[in-house]
Design a protein around this motif. Structure first.
Motif, PDB file in Angstrom:
ATOM      1  N   SER A  40      -0.638   6.962  17.705  1.00 38.59           N
ATOM      2  CA  SER A  40      -0.510   5.594  16.977  1.00 38.59           C
ATOM      3  C   SER A  40      -1.708   5.084  16.424  1.00 38.59           C
ATOM      4  O   SER A  40      -2.744   5.167  17.039  1.00 38.59           O
ATOM      5  N   LYS A  41      -1.699   4.750  15.045  1.00 35.26           N
ATOM      6  CA  LYS A  41      -2.937   4.297  14.312  1.00 35.26           C
ATOM      7  C   LYS A  41      -2.460   3.486  13.211  1.00 35.26           C
ATOM      8  O   LYS A  41      -1.364   3.459  12.858  1.00 35.26           O
ATOM      9  N   TRP A  42      -3.591   2.608  12.627  1.00 38.78           N
ATOM     10  CA  TRP A  42      -3.329   1.903  11.458  1.00 38.78           C
ATOM     11  C   TRP A  42      -3.830   2.747  10.309  1.00 38.78           C
ATOM     12  O   TRP A  42      -4.750   3.397  10.322  1.00 38.78           O
ATOM     13  N   ILE A  43      -2.904   2.753   9.318  1.00 38.63           N
ATOM     14  CA  ILE A  43      -3.454   3.475   8.116  1.00 38.63           C
ATOM     15  C   ILE A  43      -3.033   2.624   6.796  1.00 38.63           C
ATOM     16  O   ILE A  43      -2.284   1.565   7.066  1.00 38.63           O
ATOM     17  N   LYS A  44      -3.792   2.835   5.825  1.00 36.89           N
ATOM     18  CA  LYS A  44      -3.682   2.279   4.430  1.00 36.89           C
ATOM     19  C   LYS A  44      -2.231   2.594   3.635  1.00 36.89           C
ATOM     20  O   LYS A  44      -1.610   3.488   3.828  1.00 36.89           O
ATOM     21  N   GLY A  45      -1.741   1.464   2.991  1.00 33.46           N
ATOM     22  CA  GLY A  45      -0.520   1.807   2.268  1.00 33.46           C
ATOM     23  C   GLY A  45      -0.721   2.973   1.399  1.00 33.46           C
ATOM     24  O   GLY A  45      -1.939   3.128   0.698  1.00 33.46           O
TER      25      GLY A  45
END
Length: 256
Positions: free
Chosen positions: A169-174
């Motif tokens: 689970s991680k945050w990524i750019k659009g």
């Protein structure tokens, strides 16, 4: 003045003149001596009569016609006869049938012991008295108790090693560089499950579709990063992450 033979004295006139036979005898004796010397010291002279016959021609034709040399006659040889060996006719094998001799009456009677033995060999009913059990041909030794207890544990460990699951689970750019999305996925045996990508968003929503597009782009970036790292350090962990992200970058479909 010439002298005449008649005027010669008598003792001279009485001598006889040499006759011709005396000269012939002298020549004959000399020739014989000459041929003897030649025969002793010279090579023998061979005269070929056939060549002399062929050399004599009369009016251009040979005087003696050439006749084929006759071969000496030899009696025909009798054929060699070998002594004949008498051949015996093949012997015929006659099967010999032994004549059964009548046994004495005493041998035909059974004794009591032989009767009991025959009855025992033909008996089909067994009891505890007449049955003797045989030993088994092969025996089986059961495993120890601690081995039976360890077997299920080893089977469960082997099954656990065969399937490995890892949740990320991680945050990524659009994908267009705007809004960031939190993305989650499940890796099974180091391969990202495409159906689990962005499962934290409602399926079919705008955020779900945009999240999957961003995840596709993120997988490509991670594949390039881990490939370069593996080329520099050659570590097993770098190769593992390169395989995970490069496989997802080629097989993941954001519209699926």
């Amino acid at each position: 003045m010439k002298s005449d033979w008649d005027d010669a004295p008598d003792y001279l006139r009485s001598k006889k003149k040499p006759g011709p036979w005396r000269m012939a005898a002298i020549l004959g004796v000399g020739s014989a001596i000459t041929w003897c010397v030649i025969a002793l010291f010279a090579k023998p002279i061979v005269i070929n009569v056939d060549q002399l016959k062929q050399a004599i021609h009369v009016d251009g034709k040979p005087l003696f016609s050439q006749q084929p040399a006759q071969q000496p006659y030899s009696e025909p040889e009798e054929p060699i006869r070998l002594p004949s060996i008498p051949i015996d006719p093949p012997t015929q094998l006659v099967a010999y049938e032994p004549v059964s001799q009548p046994q004495p009456y005493a041998s035909m009677e059974w004794t009591e012991e032989e009767k009991a033995r025959a009855i025992a060999s033909s008996q089909n009913v067994f009891s505890d008295k007449n049955y003797t059990p045989k030993q088994p041909a092969s025996t089986y030794t059961p495993p120890a108790t601690h081995r039976i207890a360890q077997a299920p544990q080893q089977t469960q460990q082997r099954q656990a090693k065969q399937v490995s699951r890892e949740r990320t689970s991680k945050w990524i750019k659009g994908w267009d560089g705007g809004k960031n999305y939190k993305v989650e996925w499940l890796s099974v045996n180091n391969y990202i499950d495409g159906t689990s990508v962005c499962a934290n968003h409602r399926r079919g929503s705008i955020d779900y579709r945009e999240c999957r597009k961003a995840a596709k782009q993120h997988f490509h970036e991670e594949c390039r990063t881990w490939r370069a790292r593996y080329d520099s350090d050659r570590k097993t962990s770098s190769d593992r992450m390169k395989t995970r992200y490069c496989s997802a970058a080629s097989s993941f479909n954001p519209m699926g």
